[in-house]
Design a protein around this motif. Structure first.
Motif, PDB file in Angstrom:
ATOM      1  N   UNK A   1      -5.700  10.987   1.264  1.00  0.00           N
ATOM      2  CA  UNK A   1      -4.240  11.089   1.161  1.00  0.00           C
ATOM      3  C   UNK A   1      -3.599  10.449   2.385  1.00  0.00           C
ATOM      4  N   UNK A   2      -2.409   9.850   2.236  1.00  0.00           N
ATOM      5  CA  UNK A   2      -1.731   9.305   3.425  1.00  0.00           C
ATOM      6  C   UNK A   2      -1.225  10.433   4.321  1.00  0.00           C
ATOM      7  N   UNK A   3      -1.047  10.111   5.591  1.00  0.00           N
ATOM      8  CA  UNK A   3      -0.539  11.122   6.535  1.00  0.00           C
ATOM      9  C   UNK A   3       0.970  11.020   6.607  1.00  0.00           C
ATOM     10  N   UNK A   4       1.604  12.172   6.773  1.00  0.00           N
ATOM     11  CA  UNK A   4       3.071  12.176   6.794  1.00  0.00           C
ATOM     12  C   UNK A   4       3.585  13.327   7.648  1.00  0.00           C
ATOM     13  N   UNK A   5       4.864  13.216   7.999  1.00  0.00           N
ATOM     14  CA  UNK A   5       5.496  14.287   8.771  1.00  0.00           C
ATOM     15  C   UNK A   5       6.205  15.280   7.847  1.00  0.00           C
ATOM     16  N   UNK A   6       6.016  15.136   6.537  1.00  0.00           N
ATOM     17  CA  UNK A   6       6.683  16.037   5.577  1.00  0.00           C
ATOM     18  C   UNK A   6       6.279  17.482   5.839  1.00  0.00           C
ATOM     19  N   UNK A   7       7.222  18.391   5.591  1.00  0.00           N
ATOM     20  CA  UNK A   7       7.004  19.800   5.927  1.00  0.00           C
ATOM     21  C   UNK A   7       6.946  20.713   4.704  1.00  0.00           C
ATOM     22  N   UNK A   8       7.343  20.189   3.546  1.00  0.00           N
ATOM     23  CA  UNK A   8       7.423  21.069   2.369  1.00  0.00           C
ATOM     24  C   UNK A   8       6.037  21.467   1.880  1.00  0.00           C
ATOM     25  N   UNK A   9       5.836  22.762   1.635  1.00  0.00           N
ATOM     26  CA  UNK A   9       4.518  23.189   1.139  1.00  0.00           C
ATOM     27  C   UNK A   9       4.333  22.830  -0.336  1.00  0.00           C
TER      28      UNK A   9
ATOM     29  N   UNK B   1       0.841  -1.207   0.000  1.00  0.00           N
ATOM     30  CA  UNK B   1       0.000   0.000   0.000  1.00  0.00           C
ATOM     31  C   UNK B   1       0.873   1.254   0.000  1.00  0.00           C
ATOM     32  N   UNK B   2       0.372   2.262  -0.692  1.00  0.00           N
ATOM     33  CA  UNK B   2       1.071   3.546  -0.814  1.00  0.00           C
ATOM     34  C   UNK B   2       1.298   4.188   0.567  1.00  0.00           C
ATOM     35  N   UNK B   3       0.321   4.061   1.471  1.00  0.00           N
ATOM     36  CA  UNK B   3       0.439   4.658   2.806  1.00  0.00           C
ATOM     37  C   UNK B   3       1.622   4.068   3.569  1.00  0.00           C
ATOM     38  N   UNK B   4       1.889   2.761   3.347  1.00  0.00           N
ATOM     39  CA  UNK B   4       3.008   2.093   4.015  1.00  0.00           C
ATOM     40  C   UNK B   4       4.343   2.644   3.500  1.00  0.00           C
ATOM     41  N   UNK B   5       4.399   2.904   2.194  1.00  0.00           N
ATOM     42  CA  UNK B   5       5.628   3.455   1.602  1.00  0.00           C
ATOM     43  C   UNK B   5       5.894   4.860   2.147  1.00  0.00           C
ATOM     44  N   UNK B   6       4.824   5.646   2.254  1.00  0.00           N
ATOM     45  CA  UNK B   6       4.967   7.010   2.792  1.00  0.00           C
ATOM     46  C   UNK B   6       5.443   6.954   4.255  1.00  0.00           C
ATOM     47  N   UNK B   7       4.904   5.987   5.007  1.00  0.00           N
ATOM     48  CA  UNK B   7       5.318   5.828   6.409  1.00  0.00           C
ATOM     49  C   UNK B   7       6.803   5.472   6.501  1.00  0.00           C
ATOM     50  N   UNK B   8       7.282   4.609   5.587  1.00  0.00           N
ATOM     51  CA  UNK B   8       8.709   4.248   5.567  1.00  0.00           C
ATOM     52  C   UNK B   8       9.580   5.458   5.190  1.00  0.00           C
TER      53      UNK B   8
END
Lengths: 165, 168
Positions: free
Chosen positions: B57-65, A136-143
């Motif tokens: 959308x997935x959640x992330x700690x990314x900061x870039x606008x 899943x794409x969400x897993x890749x983003x988490x990594x």
């Protein structure tokens, strides 16, 4: 008689000095739903990536990276590799709850392993995430988040069989 | 005499009743607070975008606008470029070829349009790599993302921004 007329006038003056709030209310009632409808309450951020230019990659042979750091998603394990050698094998919890990714249960171990590699190779900024077709794409983003937190901000994506990025 | 007194009473009573309007001051206070809250929640500056309905959308700690760019959305039903659906999910998954033909055609048209605009403005060189923002649903499979990225690369879009929701 004159005194009575004077009293009436003063009474009218007091009554008519109220603020007329209705036009302002009308403006507010139109403005607030309009703003609420167009408001963005979630903040969108981006993770930037650069793909090799198709013309360049076709013309030039690929040069191997000096030290390759990779996270392989392989069935029920994550394999953290450094320089082509398996550095740590971490279990992957496939039965994660709704909305959760399998990474969450193993996040600390993956981050520690990547941080250890990053500390040993301070010039290394890249990490390759080798995913399976059904990952899943969400897993890749988490990594990617874990790698960034460990000091490896540049992530590249790689398919388990064919290379994508 | 009696009639005149009654008339006067009615007149006074009418005046009293005529001025018992709603007290709008408290409502105005609420609306003012609400207005300031809504104005504060607006994103000041930068690029804003709203993902298509149903796309998470997935959640992330990314900061870039986010930056102004061509947006490709990948939801559970297929691929959209802007608001136009160019390929269905079954069409995208089918086959071993990494190139998604309908997407490549649409990207070529978008790139030609961008080059024309750049040439008319005289602001950028047509060969300059352009950024594409991918708004992917968190549940899409990697092979779909891989095909989209490969198609982007083949169409001359080598800089990619993956859109995510900032973790609280």
């Amino acid at each position: 008689m004159a005194a009575r007329a004077g009293k009436r006038r003063s009474f009218r003056q007091i009554v008519n000095c109220d603020l007329e709030l209705r036009p302002l209310m009308n403006v507010f009632i139109v403005l607030i739903p309009m703003l609420l409808m167009s408001a963005v309450f979630m903040e969108i951020r981006v993770i930037e990536m650069s793909l090799p230019h198709s013309a360049e990659s076709a013309a030039q042979p690929a040069t191997p990276a000096p030290f390759d750091v990779a996270i392989r998603i392989r069935g029920d394990v994550y394999v953290v590799e450094g320089g082509g050698v398996a550095f740590e094998v971490i279990p992957r919890q496939l039965t994660a709850g709704a909305g959760a990714t399998p990474v969450e249960a193993s996040a600390t171990r993956i981050q520690h392993a990547l941080a250890a590699i990053a500390a040993a190779h301070p010039d290394q900024k890249e990490v390759r995430i080798v995913a399976e077709a059904r990952t899943r794409y969400a897993e890749i983003v988490a990594l990617m988040d874990l790698a960034r937190a460990a000091g490896l901000p540049q992530a590249a994506l790689d398919g388990a069989r064919t290379e994508a990025a | 005499m009696m009639r005149r007194t009654a008339q006067r009473r009615r007149r006074w009573a009418g005046r009293r009743h005529g001025h018992t309007g709603l007290s709008l001051t408290s409502l105005m206070d609420i609306l003012t607070c609400l207005l300031f809250f809504v104005l504060k929640s607006f994103v000041a500056g930068g690029e804003t975008t709203v993902p298509p309905p149903g796309l998470q959308l997935p959640k992330s700690t990314a900061e870039r606008p986010m930056v102004t760019s061509l947006v490709i959305a990948i939801d559970r039903d297929g691929i959209l470029v802007g608001n136009e659906r160019v390929a269905s999910m079954s069409e995208t998954r089918a086959g071993e070829d990494l190139l998604i033909e309908p997407l490549a055609v649409r990207l070529k048209a978008a790139r030609d349009q961008m080059n024309d605009i750049a040439r008319l403005k005289g602001t950028a060189s047509p060969s300059k790599p352009r950024i594409v923002t991918i708004q992917g649903d968190g549940d899409i499979e990697f092979r779909v993302l891989q095909k989209v990225m490969y198609t982007l690369n083949q169409s001359g879009f080598s800089d990619i921004a993956l859109a995510v929701i900032k973790k609280a």
